[in-house]
Each structure stands twice: as structure tokens, then as C-alpha cells.
Design a protein around this motif. Structure first.
Motif, mmCIF file in Angstrom:
data_model
loop_
_atom_site.group_PDB
_atom_site.id
_atom_site.type_symbol
_atom_site.label_atom_id
_atom_site.label_comp_id
_atom_site.label_asym_id
_atom_site.label_seq_id
_atom_site.Cartn_x
_atom_site.Cartn_y
_atom_site.Cartn_z
ATOM 1 N N UNK A 1 0.831 -1.212 0.000
ATOM 2 C CA UNK A 1 0.000 0.000 0.000
ATOM 3 C C UNK A 1 0.865 1.262 0.000
ATOM 4 N N UNK A 2 1.738 1.359 -1.003
ATOM 5 C CA UNK A 2 2.653 2.501 -1.129
ATOM 6 C C UNK A 2 2.417 3.231 -2.451
ATOM 7 N N UNK A 3 1.162 3.359 -2.833
ATOM 8 C CA UNK A 3 0.812 3.951 -4.126
ATOM 9 C C UNK A 3 1.453 5.329 -4.331
ATOM 10 N N UNK A 4 1.401 6.181 -3.313
ATOM 11 C CA UNK A 4 1.918 7.543 -3.460
ATOM 12 C C UNK A 4 3.441 7.593 -3.371
ATOM 13 N N UNK A 5 4.035 6.624 -2.685
ATOM 14 C CA UNK A 5 5.482 6.676 -2.468
ATOM 15 C C UNK A 5 6.294 6.046 -3.594
ATOM 16 N N UNK A 6 5.685 5.139 -4.368
ATOM 17 C CA UNK A 6 6.426 4.456 -5.432
ATOM 18 C C UNK A 6 7.047 5.434 -6.429
ATOM 19 N N UNK A 7 6.283 6.387 -6.999
ATOM 20 C CA UNK A 7 6.928 7.308 -7.955
ATOM 21 C C UNK A 7 7.976 8.201 -7.305
ATOM 22 N N UNK A 8 7.804 8.523 -6.013
ATOM 23 C CA UNK A 8 8.759 9.383 -5.325
ATOM 24 C C UNK A 8 10.094 8.675 -5.131
ATOM 25 N N UNK A 9 10.061 7.435 -4.655
ATOM 26 C CA UNK A 9 11.319 6.731 -4.413
ATOM 27 C C UNK A 9 11.993 6.369 -5.731
ATOM 28 N N UNK A 10 11.198 6.094 -6.764
ATOM 29 C CA UNK A 10 11.785 5.808 -8.077
ATOM 30 C C UNK A 10 12.532 7.035 -8.591
ATOM 31 N N UNK A 11 11.919 8.207 -8.439
ATOM 32 C CA UNK A 11 12.563 9.441 -8.891
ATOM 33 C C UNK A 11 13.819 9.733 -8.080
ATOM 34 N N UNK A 12 13.755 9.509 -6.775
ATOM 35 C CA UNK A 12 14.917 9.768 -5.919
ATOM 36 C C UNK A 12 16.077 8.833 -6.257
ATOM 37 N N UNK A 13 15.773 7.580 -6.533
ATOM 38 C CA UNK A 13 16.828 6.628 -6.880
ATOM 39 C C UNK A 13 17.484 6.992 -8.217
ATOM 40 N N UNK A 14 16.681 7.377 -9.181
ATOM 41 C CA UNK A 14 17.240 7.763 -10.480
ATOM 42 C C UNK A 14 18.130 8.991 -10.334
ATOM 43 N N UNK A 15 17.698 9.925 -9.493
ATOM 44 C CA UNK A 15 18.503 11.133 -9.273
ATOM 45 C C UNK A 15 19.819 10.782 -8.574
ATOM 46 N N UNK A 16 19.748 9.863 -7.614
ATOM 47 C CA UNK A 16 20.953 9.459 -6.885
ATOM 48 C C UNK A 16 21.951 8.772 -7.805
ATOM 49 N N UNK A 17 21.471 7.858 -8.631
ATOM 50 C CA UNK A 17 22.377 7.088 -9.490
ATOM 51 C C UNK A 17 22.832 7.874 -10.725
ATOM 52 N N UNK A 18 22.179 8.991 -10.992
ATOM 53 C CA UNK A 18 22.653 9.846 -12.091
ATOM 54 C C UNK A 18 24.037 10.404 -11.782
ATOM 55 N N UNK A 19 24.368 10.478 -10.492
ATOM 56 C CA UNK A 19 25.676 10.967 -10.062
ATOM 57 C C UNK A 19 26.643 9.831 -9.743
ATOM 58 N N UNK A 20 26.270 8.609 -10.140
ATOM 59 C CA UNK A 20 27.118 7.439 -9.895
ATOM 60 C C UNK A 20 27.373 6.732 -11.230
ATOM 61 N N UNK A 21 28.239 7.283 -12.058
ATOM 62 C CA UNK A 21 28.434 6.733 -13.415
ATOM 63 C C UNK A 21 29.006 5.322 -13.441
ATOM 64 N N UNK A 22 29.599 4.879 -12.337
ATOM 65 C CA UNK A 22 30.194 3.545 -12.313
ATOM 66 C C UNK A 22 29.199 2.458 -11.912
ATOM 67 N N UNK A 23 27.951 2.843 -11.677
ATOM 68 C CA UNK A 23 26.957 1.882 -11.214
ATOM 69 C C UNK A 23 25.693 1.964 -12.062
ATOM 70 N N UNK A 24 25.105 0.811 -12.296
ATOM 71 C CA UNK A 24 23.875 0.726 -13.086
ATOM 72 C C UNK A 24 22.727 0.300 -12.177
ATOM 73 N N UNK A 25 21.721 1.145 -12.074
ATOM 74 C CA UNK A 25 20.589 0.903 -11.175
ATOM 75 C C UNK A 25 19.581 -0.060 -11.792
ATOM 76 N N UNK A 26 19.225 -1.095 -11.027
ATOM 77 C CA UNK A 26 18.128 -2.002 -11.375
ATOM 78 C C UNK A 26 17.179 -2.032 -10.176
ATOM 79 N N UNK A 27 15.952 -1.601 -10.378
ATOM 80 C CA UNK A 27 15.000 -1.482 -9.278
ATOM 81 C C UNK A 27 13.998 -2.626 -9.306
ATOM 82 N N UNK A 28 13.861 -3.288 -8.169
ATOM 83 C CA UNK A 28 12.889 -4.370 -8.027
ATOM 84 C C UNK A 28 11.866 -3.992 -6.954
ATOM 85 N N UNK A 29 10.636 -3.731 -7.385
ATOM 86 C CA UNK A 29 9.544 -3.490 -6.438
ATOM 87 C C UNK A 29 8.859 -4.826 -6.133
#
Length: 307
Positions: free
Chosen positions: A12-40
Motif C-alpha cells: 500500500x505505497x501507491x503515493x510513495x512508489x513514484x517518489x522513491x523511483x525518482x529519488x533513486x534515479x537522481x541518486x544514481x545519475x551521479x554514480x556513473x560507475x553503477x547501473x541501477x536495477x529497481x525491483x519493487x
């Protein structure tokens, strides 16, 4: 470039899913040596959590999900994600943003420095009800006093792990899972990063005081046999006390007689002994119940869809 799989159990995290996805993408945009794979991990949500996850997947090909057949709990969700995802490094975090994605770069730096696992530990519990904080701190004191498995006070499930650690964690396939204890039991070189408590962004936590209390009992039973030793000592002390009392009663009756036929206090002794027996049976019953669940060897989770 290393693949980093982020496992996010979601109920029951309907509102939080897009927020954490956006935050993770922003975080890994500054980590060029790592490739983000998200599993919900959609753990039997009754709101629009799955739809929000599918929306995120439509925007990002590196988003995947496991849709559980029902709610199996956060522990099963973590196990499902770790056993399904394929990556070089793995991370576990909550969907409510109480686990700050901004800490991930420091965790990855810890892995580069030679640690096998880097976790997060809260230094305070601001925003929580005082009674809940009191019992949480009491739990850590008790379990660290009676268990040989170290559990860091305030430690979260939020952490980054190497493949070797994940393999070890998955090798512990018990149904009754207490991950904080499991992470400590498997060992490896571990570091915890302190941080101040962050309140969830949206929605209400599914962890009530009672569910946390039961979870803490599970942790104590899973990683210590001290309750069994406790009732053994209580039984021994009770027997010795009753024997001394019996001697006292016999000697008093021999010297002064017994002017009170039926002796009402005998009822109190029976009630005390009966209460102790029920306490002992209850504790032993908890352990037997755990054995019963493990003996059935049911799967830890059932996935309705993996995509």
C-alpha cells in the motif's frame, strides 16, 4: 560498471512508489560507475501500488516487479527480491523514503573500501510515540543480552551487500525470518552508517505496536533459547521455594499445632504453581509452533507475476 539491484518491498505505497523511483534515479545519475536495477515487491497491496509500479516500469526499462499472490510480509518480500534479482551488488530499502536514497553513495563507497555489507542505523527515533521508542530500545537491550548474534541498536534493513553476503542470507531458508538477526548471524565485514530518523512521506505504516511486539518476540525466539532457560530456572526456584515452605508448615504444625483446618493459603500456592506451569507451557509452545511451521516446509512466498 557494476549492476546494483535495489529491492523495495511495497505494501500500500501507491503515493510513495513514484517518489522513491525518482529519488533513486537522481541518486544514481551521479554514480556513473553503477547501473541501477529497481525491483519493487508488491506485497498484496489493496490500493494502486501495482499500477504505480507498472507506470514506473513503462518509464524505465530497468524497473522490475514481483506481484505476490497475497501479502506474505516484508521479510518474505526481501527474500523474494534477493532470490530473484541478478546483479553485482544488492540493496534493500523501504518504499516510504524513511531510508534515504542519498545514503547509497556512502554505502557503495564502504563496499569499495572492502566492507561486505554497509547498513544504516538510526541515531534517534524522533517522530515516533515515546512508548514505541521505549519498547524498541528495551528490545535491543534484551536481545543483545541473551543472544550470541549481535544486533546493532537502531539498525535498519536498509543496506548494500555483496553477492557473497546475499548468497549466505538466502542459504538460511527458514520460514520464520528475522532479517536483522540473519544479517548479523551470517557475519562478514560490516559497517553501519548513522543517520537521524526520517518520517515517511505518505500513507500510514502497516506496523502496529502489536505487530512490532510479535515481531520482536519472533526475533528473540529465533536467535536465543534464553526463554527456555528462564522457565527452567523459574521452575527450579519455585520447587525449592515450595519445599522450604512445606518444611516450615510441617515444623510449625508439630510445634504449635494447626488451628486453621483447610489452610486457605494452599489455594494461593496451587494458583501460583499453576500459573508458572502455564507460563512455561506457553513459552515452550512458541518454540514448538516455530518447529511446526518449519517442518511443513511451505514456500516463503508465492509470486503471481514476475516482470
Amino acid at each position: 560498471m557494476q549492476d546494483v539491484a535495489i529491492i523495495i518491498p511495497s505494501h500500500n505505497e501507491e503515493e510513495n512508489v513514484p517518489l522513491i523511483h525518482a529519488e533513486l534515479r537522481k541518486t544514481f545519475a551521479n554514480l556513473p560507475d553503477y547501473h541501477l536495477i529497481t525491483w519493487f515487491i508488491n506485497d498484496g497491496s489493496t490500493d494502486g501500488t501495482l499500477a504505480a509500479i507498472k507506470t514506473a516500469q513503462a518509464q524505465d526499462a530497468d524497473v522490475h516487479y514481483i506481484d505476490m499472490s497475497r501479502s506474505f510480509g516484508k521479510e518474505a518480500g526481501m527474500y523474494a527480491g534477493l532470490s530473484t534479482a541478478k546483479a553485482d551488488l544488492y540493496a534493500v530499502m523501504d518504499a516510504d523514503l524513511q531510508d534515504p536514497p542519498a545514503m547509497i553513495p556512502d554505502m557503495l563507497a564502504g563496499i569499495r573500501d572492502g566492507y561486505d555489507m554497509v547498513g544504516a542505523a538510526r541515531t534517534d527515533r524522533s517522530g515516533e510515540p515515546p512508548i514505541r521508542s521505549f519498547f524498541a530500545n528495551l528490545f535491543y537491550k534484551i536481545i543483545n543480552a541473551i543472544s550470541t548474534t549481535p544486533i546493532v541498536p537502531g539498525a535498519r534493513d536498509f543496506r548494500v551487500m555483496t553477492q557473497q553476503v546475499v548468497t549466505a542470507v538466502l542459504s538460511l531458508s527458514e520460514t520464520n525470518r528475522f532479517s536483522k538477526g540473519i544479517f548479523g548471524w551470517v557475519g562478514f565485514k560490516t559497517k553501519y552508517l548513522p543517520y537521524t530518523n526520517v518520517e515517511r512521506k505518505h500513507g500510514k505504516t502497516s506496523w502496529s505496536f502489536w505487530s512490532l511486539f510479535r515481531y520482536s518476540l519472533d526475533g528473540i525466539i529465533d536467535f536465543s533459547d534464553a526463554p527456555l532457560a528462564f522457565v527452567s530456572w523459574i521452575g527450579t526456584i519455585s520447587f525449592i521455594g515450595s519445599f522450604i515452605a512445606l518444611l516450615f508448615i510441617v515444623i510449625r504444625a508439630m510445634i504449635f499445632g494447626d488451628p486453621t483446618p483447610g489452610w486457605p493459603s494452599l489455594v494461593s500456592i496451587f494458583l501460583m504453581i499453576g500459573g508458572l506451569q502455564l507460563l512455561a507451557l506457553g513459552i515452550v509452545g512458541r518454540y514448538i509452533g516455530k518447529i511446526f511451521v518449519e517442518a511443513k516446509d511451505r514456500p516463503i512466498f508465492i509470486a503471481k507475476e514476475i516482470k
